[in-house]
Design a protein around this motif. Structure first.
Motif, PDB file in Angstrom:
ATOM      1  N   UNK A 102       0.842  -1.183   0.000  1.00  0.00           N
ATOM      2  CA  UNK A 102       0.000   0.000   0.000  1.00  0.00           C
ATOM      3  C   UNK A 102       0.881   1.238   0.000  1.00  0.00           C
ATOM      4  N   UNK A 103       0.510   2.212  -0.820  1.00  0.00           N
ATOM      5  CA  UNK A 103       1.187   3.509  -0.828  1.00  0.00           C
ATOM      6  C   UNK A 103       0.112   4.575  -0.660  1.00  0.00           C
ATOM      7  N   UNK A 104       0.185   5.322   0.445  1.00  0.00           N
ATOM      8  CA  UNK A 104      -0.723   6.443   0.660  1.00  0.00           C
ATOM      9  C   UNK A 104       0.057   7.706   0.318  1.00  0.00           C
ATOM     10  N   UNK A 105      -0.610   8.644  -0.375  1.00  0.00           N
ATOM     11  CA  UNK A 105       0.176   9.707  -0.972  1.00  0.00           C
ATOM     12  C   UNK A 105      -0.570  11.020  -1.120  1.00  0.00           C
ATOM     13  N   UNK A 106       0.226  12.078  -1.248  1.00  0.00           N
ATOM     14  CA  UNK A 106      -0.240  13.390  -1.687  1.00  0.00           C
ATOM     15  C   UNK A 106       0.619  13.750  -2.899  1.00  0.00           C
ATOM     16  N   UNK A 107       0.495  12.940  -3.943  1.00  0.00           N
ATOM     17  CA  UNK A 107       1.321  13.077  -5.147  1.00  0.00           C
ATOM     18  C   UNK A 107       0.764  14.199  -6.017  1.00  0.00           C
ATOM     19  N   UNK A 108       1.601  15.139  -6.441  1.00  0.00           N
ATOM     20  CA  UNK A 108       1.095  16.275  -7.215  1.00  0.00           C
ATOM     21  C   UNK A 108       0.687  15.887  -8.635  1.00  0.00           C
ATOM     22  N   UNK A 109      -0.315  16.585  -9.117  1.00  0.00           N
ATOM     23  CA  UNK A 109      -0.836  16.330 -10.457  1.00  0.00           C
ATOM     24  C   UNK A 109       0.241  16.479 -11.531  1.00  0.00           C
ATOM     25  N   UNK A 110       1.149  17.411 -11.349  1.00  0.00           N
ATOM     26  CA  UNK A 110       2.176  17.678 -12.358  1.00  0.00           C
ATOM     27  C   UNK A 110       3.088  16.459 -12.595  1.00  0.00           C
ATOM     28  N   UNK A 111       3.161  15.536 -11.619  1.00  0.00           N
ATOM     29  CA  UNK A 111       4.003  14.348 -11.766  1.00  0.00           C
ATOM     30  C   UNK A 111       3.186  13.053 -11.807  1.00  0.00           C
TER      31      UNK A 111
END
Length: 193
Positions: A102-111
């Motif tokens: 599991x990976x919980x994230x706040x990954x930005x849209x640009x990437x």
């Protein structure tokens, strides 16, 4: 809240992230609650983002331990956001028994392209099912990808959400993970440890 929700629904909930105070340090952490609502795991993010746009590396302390936990008859492992860029962490999780990641994230849209690629790569290289849950929408002037997705141990897609908030349902079969690992020797054929 997550404890009560896990107990009410009889499910395991992987929740995160939040800033946790531990002793004199602050950590970016995630909790896992079992079907009875009890906390069964805590993970403190190991790899802190040190980009000029993020104060995470200055404000928080890194965790030190990989975290695996029981998930039905499987073993699962957890990582947070930027950890995804460090494949050695995922190999350590697999070495600790993880079959589902599991990976919980706040990954930005640009990437978002890197997010999709890295999630799938971690599944393929570790012969593990993986679920990536990303924040959606905008917060503090940042737009998040919101592309939550899941892959099986071969890297085949099990489901994907778009950029808006939603619920992703994907069936992960730990027996399939074990059968694939037994039939394709990539983990057994490793030479470097």
């Amino acid at each position: 809240f997550l404890s009560a929700l896990a107990g009410e629904t009889g499910t395991t909930i992987v929740g995160g992230t939040f800033v946790e105070r531990h002793g004199d340090h602050l950590h970016n952490s995630a909790l896992v609650h079992g079907p009875d609502g009890e906390r069964i795991a805590l993970y403190r993010k190991i790899h802190l983002f040190s980009d000029a746009d993020s104060p995470e590396g200055e404000l928080l302390a890194p965790g030190e331990d990989v975290t695996v936990f029981p998930l039905g008859d499987a073993t699962a492992g957890i990582a947070i956001c930027y950890d995804l860029r460090f494949p050695e962490l995922f190999r350590r999780l697999v070495d600790a028994g993880a079959e589902v990641l599991f990976v919980v994230s706040a990954w930005p849209e640009v990437r978002v392209d890197a997010w999709r690629t890295l999630i799938r790569a971690r599944a393929i290289e570790n012969q593990a099912a993986i679920v990536g849950c990303d924040a959606a929408g905008e917060q503090g002037g940042r737009r998040y990808a919101g592309v939550s997705l899941a892959f099986d141990a071969r890297g085949a897609p099990l489901g994907e959400l778009g950029p808006e908030p939603g619920v992703l349902r994907a069936v992960v079969d730990p027996g399939d993970v074990r059968a694939f690992r037994a039939s394709f020797p990539a983990l057994r054929d490793r030479r470097l440890r």
